[in-house]
Design an enzyme around this catalytic site. Structure first.
Site, PDB file in Angstrom:
ATOM      1  N   ARG A 171       1.074  -1.252  -0.016  1.00 50.72           N
ATOM      2  CA  ARG A 171       0.059  -0.001   0.006  1.00 50.72           C
ATOM      3  C   ARG A 171       0.408   1.188  -0.052  1.00 50.72           C
ATOM      4  O   ARG A 171       2.003   1.197   0.727  1.00 50.72           O
ATOM      5  CB  ARG A 171      -1.035  -0.045   1.306  1.00 50.72           C
ATOM      6  CG  ARG A 171      -1.805  -1.131   1.632  1.00 50.72           C
ATOM      7  CD  ARG A 171      -2.617  -1.212   2.693  1.00 50.72           C
ATOM      8  NE  ARG A 171      -3.514  -2.160   2.657  1.00 50.72           N
ATOM      9  CZ  ARG A 171      -3.277  -3.264   3.473  1.00 50.72           C
ATOM     10  NH1 ARG A 171      -2.107  -3.643   4.081  1.00 50.72           N
ATOM     11  NH2 ARG A 171      -4.361  -4.364   3.463  1.00 50.72           N
ATOM     12  N   LYS A 195      -1.642  -3.028   7.938  1.00 50.70           N
ATOM     13  CA  LYS A 195      -2.949  -2.469   8.863  1.00 50.70           C
ATOM     14  C   LYS A 195      -2.876  -3.155  10.201  1.00 50.70           C
ATOM     15  O   LYS A 195      -2.610  -4.680  10.189  1.00 50.70           O
ATOM     16  CB  LYS A 195      -4.376  -2.898   8.035  1.00 50.70           C
ATOM     17  CG  LYS A 195      -4.561  -1.862   6.880  1.00 50.70           C
ATOM     18  CD  LYS A 195      -5.947  -2.070   6.234  1.00 50.70           C
ATOM     19  CE  LYS A 195      -6.053  -1.045   5.133  1.00 50.70           C
ATOM     20  NZ  LYS A 195      -7.641  -1.200   4.336  1.00 50.70           N
ATOM     21  N   HIS A 265      -2.455   3.003  -5.760  1.00 52.96           N
ATOM     22  CA  HIS A 265      -3.407   1.619  -5.379  1.00 52.96           C
ATOM     23  C   HIS A 265      -3.615   0.783  -6.762  1.00 52.96           C
ATOM     24  O   HIS A 265      -3.920  -0.349  -6.606  1.00 52.96           O
ATOM     25  CB  HIS A 265      -4.892   2.056  -4.728  1.00 52.96           C
ATOM     26  CG  HIS A 265      -5.126   1.107  -3.598  1.00 52.96           C
ATOM     27  ND1 HIS A 265      -4.721   0.742  -2.567  1.00 52.96           N
ATOM     28  CD2 HIS A 265      -6.560   0.134  -3.764  1.00 52.96           C
ATOM     29  CE1 HIS A 265      -5.231  -0.265  -1.855  1.00 52.96           C
ATOM     30  NE2 HIS A 265      -6.378  -0.524  -2.693  1.00 52.96           N
ATOM     31  N   ARG A 268      -0.847  -1.443  -7.099  1.00 50.43           N
ATOM     32  CA  ARG A 268      -1.111  -2.753  -6.205  1.00 50.43           C
ATOM     33  C   ARG A 268      -2.131  -3.633  -6.774  1.00 50.43           C
ATOM     34  O   ARG A 268      -2.193  -4.868  -6.932  1.00 50.43           O
ATOM     35  CB  ARG A 268      -1.835  -2.157  -4.849  1.00 50.43           C
ATOM     36  CG  ARG A 268      -2.278  -3.214  -3.953  1.00 50.43           C
ATOM     37  CD  ARG A 268      -2.485  -2.513  -2.511  1.00 50.43           C
ATOM     38  NE  ARG A 268      -3.366  -3.260  -1.550  1.00 50.43           N
ATOM     39  CZ  ARG A 268      -2.689  -4.003  -0.735  1.00 50.43           C
ATOM     40  NH1 ARG A 268      -1.481  -4.321  -0.639  1.00 50.43           N
ATOM     41  NH2 ARG A 268      -3.574  -4.906   0.081  1.00 50.43           N
ATOM     42  N   HIS A 291      -4.196  -9.071   3.035  1.00 51.60           N
ATOM     43  CA  HIS A 291      -5.298  -9.110   3.462  1.00 51.60           C
ATOM     44  C   HIS A 291      -5.540  -9.918   4.622  1.00 51.60           C
ATOM     45  O   HIS A 291      -5.126 -11.172   4.522  1.00 51.60           O
ATOM     46  CB  HIS A 291      -6.099  -9.692   2.154  1.00 51.60           C
ATOM     47  CG  HIS A 291      -6.261  -8.465   0.908  1.00 51.60           C
ATOM     48  ND1 HIS A 291      -6.346  -8.931  -0.428  1.00 51.60           N
ATOM     49  CD2 HIS A 291      -6.045  -7.228   0.833  1.00 51.60           C
ATOM     50  CE1 HIS A 291      -6.151  -8.179  -1.088  1.00 51.60           C
ATOM     51  NE2 HIS A 291      -6.014  -6.857  -0.209  1.00 51.60           N
ATOM     52  N   TYR A 300      -9.897 -10.146  -7.166  1.00 48.98           N
ATOM     53  CA  TYR A 300      -8.680 -10.131  -8.410  1.00 48.98           C
ATOM     54  C   TYR A 300      -8.965 -11.296  -9.314  1.00 48.98           C
ATOM     55  O   TYR A 300      -8.566 -11.254 -10.401  1.00 48.98           O
ATOM     56  CB  TYR A 300      -7.484 -10.134  -7.804  1.00 48.98           C
ATOM     57  CG  TYR A 300      -7.212  -8.720  -6.994  1.00 48.98           C
ATOM     58  CD1 TYR A 300      -6.691  -7.601  -7.592  1.00 48.98           C
ATOM     59  CD2 TYR A 300      -6.760  -8.870  -5.645  1.00 48.98           C
ATOM     60  CE1 TYR A 300      -6.628  -6.592  -6.965  1.00 48.98           C
ATOM     61  CE2 TYR A 300      -6.689  -7.767  -4.819  1.00 48.98           C
ATOM     62  CZ  TYR A 300      -6.575  -6.635  -5.475  1.00 48.98           C
ATOM     63  OH  TYR A 300      -6.300  -5.425  -4.744  1.00 48.98           O
TER      64      TYR A 300
END
Length: 319
Positions: A171, A195, A265, A268, A291, A300
């Site tokens: 990210r 995250k 992004h 990414r 994730h 995806y």
């Protein structure tokens, strides 16, 4: 009770005290999100904004104490936003914020019962993210390499940024937070803090490695007192921020007239899509992107199928 609340809302004064009275509760909730849940600063800001918005709505409805809140009040809050044109993603996040808040409030004794247990927001619309074609990604990185042939250290930095974003799929905030020591040139890996404070190690390839090596040879020309260990620096020696990185990506893509206008992004998304198109395992891509849920990564696969369908329709004589 409904009549009282409607009257309070019309009067506009009786319910206005609730947000002020809940200031301590909101502060305690913020500490809970940061310390106990380990949420990022961005998530904390978003959730607190959502809860303040909710409390203001409750006050307007004449609800003076938090325990008076009912499921119908929460539904009317979301309904008012939907009527105002709020996006489904916004409604989903606000519903999640409300559920987190009231679950915490019940567990800490601030609510006798959780009114949000059956609160449901509209399902998110899973839109397919924009991605570059592999040829477009190659063209973008070739352009960055050509610009890095001059003596400007910022052009070397920009090339390294683009190569690393596309090679690793990290990210933009993760990239901006990198320090020099987070790069292992021997193993060709980068240590990323993702995250929720979750650390992961992501590999990158030879082209990104070469671009990083060239950047590190000229990085010292931008170092100033206070630069610290930041991997990527601006012209004034400060750590780059996500806004600067977005500007770099948009500016270079503007030279490719047929490519979509994407930000970091988009690189990414492109990295994940190209990995899957190349035969990578879905769970490997999940780990690479950081994730928490495999369902997030699965979008995806839809991107790849969509692009396969487009190619089939263009190429097959009986499509």
């Amino acid at each position: 009770m409904e009549g009282d609340r409607t009257g309070g809302a019309r009067a506009g004064g009786e319910g206005s005290a609730l947000p002020g009275r809940c200031a301590e509760v909101v502060d305690a909730f913020a500490r809970h999100l940061r310390s106990e849940r380990g949420r990022s600063a961005h998530t904390v800001r978003a959730y607190l904004g959502d809860i303040r918005h909710l409390l203001a709505h409750l006050g307007e409805q004449g609800i003076e104490e938090l325990p008076e809140t009912r499921l119908a009040d929460l539904r009317s809050w979301l309904g008012a936003q939907a009527d105002a044109g709020a996006a489904r993603s916004t409604l989903a996040r606000r519903a999640a914020a409300a559920r987190t808040f009231f679950t915490w409030a019940e567990h800490t004794g601030r609510m006798p019962a959780d009114p949000s247990l059956r609160l449901v927001a509209p399902k998110r619309t899973r839109t397919l993210p924009g991605v570059l074609k592999q040829a477009e990604a190659d063209e973008l990185l070739d352009l960055a390499a050509v610009r890095a042939d001059d003596q400007d250290p910022v052009h070397h930095r920009d090339r390294a940024i683009l190569e690393l974003l596309y090679a690793s799929g990290i990210r933009v905030g993760e990239l901006a937070a990198l320090d020099v020591d987070d790069i292992d040139m021997g193993q060709r890996t980068v240590r990323v803090m993702g995250k929720g404070g979750k650390e992961r190690v992501v590999p990158f390839g030879l082209p990104a490695g070469r671009a990083l090596e060239q950047w590190l040879t000229v990085r010292g020309r931008l170092v100033r007192p206070g630069s610290g260990p930041a991997l990527f620096l601006g012209r004034r020696g400060h750590r780059v921020d996500p806004r600067q990185v977005r500007a770099v990506v948009h500016e270079l893509l503007s030279h490719l007239p047929d490519a979509p206008d994407l930000g970091p992004h988009g690189l990414r998304h492109s990295a994940a899509t190209h990995l899957l198109e190349g035969g990578a395992d879905l769970r490997m891509v999940q780990e690479l992107l950081g994730h928490a849920s495999l369902a997030t990564t699965q979008i995806y696969t839809h991107v790849s199928v969509d692009r396969l369908r487009q190619s089939y329709q263009q190429a097959h004589p009986r499509a």
